[in-house]
Design a protein around this motif. Structure first.
Motif, mmCIF file in Angstrom:
data_model
loop_
_atom_site.group_PDB
_atom_site.id
_atom_site.type_symbol
_atom_site.label_atom_id
_atom_site.label_comp_id
_atom_site.label_asym_id
_atom_site.label_seq_id
_atom_site.Cartn_x
_atom_site.Cartn_y
_atom_site.Cartn_z
ATOM 1 N N MET A 1 11.699 -12.997 -4.365
ATOM 2 C CA MET A 1 10.477 -12.314 -4.292
ATOM 3 C C MET A 1 9.058 -13.021 -4.442
ATOM 4 O O MET A 1 9.270 -14.148 -5.089
ATOM 5 N N LEU A 2 8.203 -12.612 -3.871
ATOM 6 C CA LEU A 2 6.684 -13.485 -3.822
ATOM 7 C C LEU A 2 6.172 -13.371 -5.307
ATOM 8 O O LEU A 2 5.531 -14.301 -5.691
ATOM 9 N N ASN A 3 6.398 -12.227 -6.045
ATOM 10 C CA ASN A 3 5.819 -12.259 -7.343
ATOM 11 C C ASN A 3 4.361 -12.333 -7.462
ATOM 12 O O ASN A 3 3.539 -12.795 -8.124
ATOM 13 N N LEU A 4 3.814 -11.501 -6.508
ATOM 14 C CA LEU A 4 2.211 -11.572 -6.567
ATOM 15 C C LEU A 4 1.948 -10.724 -7.897
ATOM 16 O O LEU A 4 2.607 -9.893 -8.557
ATOM 17 N N GLN A 5 0.762 -11.275 -8.439
ATOM 18 C CA GLN A 5 0.498 -10.766 -9.677
ATOM 19 C C GLN A 5 -0.830 -9.760 -9.683
ATOM 20 O O GLN A 5 -0.882 -8.993 -10.506
ATOM 21 N N ALA A 6 -1.909 -10.063 -9.148
ATOM 22 C CA ALA A 6 -2.925 -9.176 -8.876
ATOM 23 C C ALA A 6 -3.797 -9.676 -7.500
ATOM 24 O O ALA A 6 -3.595 -10.814 -6.888
ATOM 25 N N ILE A 7 -4.877 -8.777 -7.071
ATOM 26 C CA ILE A 7 -5.856 -9.189 -6.110
ATOM 27 C C ILE A 7 -6.651 -10.243 -6.789
ATOM 28 O O ILE A 7 -7.315 -10.003 -7.885
ATOM 29 N N HIS A 8 -6.973 -11.321 -6.045
ATOM 30 C CA HIS A 8 -7.700 -12.534 -6.652
ATOM 31 C C HIS A 8 -9.140 -12.183 -6.303
ATOM 32 O O HIS A 8 -9.950 -12.142 -7.126
ATOM 33 N N HIS A 9 -9.308 -12.067 -5.133
ATOM 34 C CA HIS A 9 -10.817 -11.769 -4.479
ATOM 35 C C HIS A 9 -11.020 -11.252 -3.026
ATOM 36 O O HIS A 9 -9.758 -11.231 -2.545
ATOM 37 N N ILE A 10 -11.835 -10.802 -2.742
ATOM 38 C CA ILE A 10 -12.196 -10.174 -1.510
ATOM 39 C C ILE A 10 -13.316 -10.708 -0.922
ATOM 40 O O ILE A 10 -14.348 -11.011 -1.495
ATOM 41 N N ALA A 11 -13.083 -11.352 0.292
ATOM 42 C CA ALA A 11 -14.096 -12.261 1.028
ATOM 43 C C ALA A 11 -15.035 -11.452 2.105
ATOM 44 O O ALA A 11 -14.421 -10.753 2.954
ATOM 45 N N ILE A 12 -16.054 -11.334 1.800
ATOM 46 C CA ILE A 12 -17.124 -10.608 2.917
ATOM 47 C C ILE A 12 -17.855 -11.582 3.357
ATOM 48 O O ILE A 12 -18.860 -12.519 2.904
ATOM 49 N N ILE A 13 -18.372 -11.568 4.746
ATOM 50 C CA ILE A 13 -19.043 -12.294 5.572
ATOM 51 C C ILE A 13 -20.418 -11.227 5.837
ATOM 52 O O ILE A 13 -20.029 -10.454 6.359
ATOM 53 N N CYS A 14 -21.514 -11.803 5.541
ATOM 54 C CA CYS A 14 -22.546 -10.920 5.831
ATOM 55 C C CYS A 14 -23.574 -11.587 6.653
ATOM 56 O O CYS A 14 -23.517 -12.605 7.198
#
Length: 129
Positions: A1-14
């Protein structure tokens, strides 16, 4: 299992760095963790936090191509934020000249939600919990 813990960040290009920076900080209430200008890429990278938790990287690049968003284009559909009082959040947005769509009710959870857009028309949802 990959064992993801949380969303770290979201990248947005403006497309307009100063306009988007103002929107995410002054309208939505994010705080700056770090801001750097990468001259070799002619690009800003702004690390933003919500309630002390780093979660958005806002990037600027020269002439980024438009990304189709509507109707239901493939890719990220929207960015959603949890609020405890959607009506109060809508009032605050209105005071800042941001006008969300009419409130809807999630047919599966019975919870209220609404949408508005960032300066690049990225759909943003408020979801009341």
């Amino acid at each position: 299992m990959l064992n993801l813990q949380a969303i770290h960040h979201i990248a947005i290009i403006c497309s307009d760095y100063e306009k988007s920076k103002h929107f995410y900080i002054e309208i939505l209430g994010f705080t700056i963790n770090q801001e750097v200008y990468r001259s070799e890429r002619q690009s800003y990278k702004l690390d933003l936090a919500l309630n002390g938790h780093y979660c958005i990287e806002l990037f600027s690049f020269p002439n980024p191509p438009a990304r189709p968003s509507r109707p239901e284009a493939c890719g990220m559909r929207h960015l959603a934020f949890q609020v405890s009082d959607i009506e109060a959040a809508i009032r605050v947005l209105g005071e800042k000249n941001v006008n969300p769509e009419p409130v809807r009710v999630d047919e599966f959870t019975g919870k209220k939600f609404t949408f508005f857009a960032d300066p690049d028309d990225l759909p943003i949802e408020l979801y009341e919990v």
